[in-house]
Write a protein that holds these residues in place. Structure first.
Motif: not given
Length: 86
Positions: A13-31
């Motif tokens: 669960n923690k790894v999934d949560e952190l991976n989602k944060q990485v994805e969100a960070e990448q999406a924000e960077a693209e924006r």
């Protein structure tokens, strides 16, 4: 469910949560990159995102290490590890 299964689930669960944060960070960077008007702004965004992603990846590795430690720990050690993940 055994203590080890509980810990494994908590790690997953923690790894999934952190991976989602990485994805969100990448999406924000693209924006931000799309909105950036200068090369300096783009470089600053890339630098910031890289640092944030490296921090998150470090946390992922830490959680994975805790799972490895849990596999070697006794009952008390397992409880300590479980409590640190919650």
């Amino acid at each position: 469910m055994s203590l080890m299964e509980n810990i494994s689930k908590a790690v997953e669960n923690k790894v999934d949560e952190l991976n989602k944060q990485v994805e969100a960070e990448q999406a924000e960077a693209e924006r931000k990159m799309a909105a950036a008007e200068s090369e300096k702004a783009k470089a600053d965004i890339q630098s910031e995102v890289k640092a944030n992603i490296e921090e998150l990846q470090g946390k992922i590795e830490d959680v994975k290490q805790r799972l490895s430690d849990a596999k070697e720990a006794g009952e008390d050690g397992l409880k300590d590890i479980r409590d640190s993940l919650v």
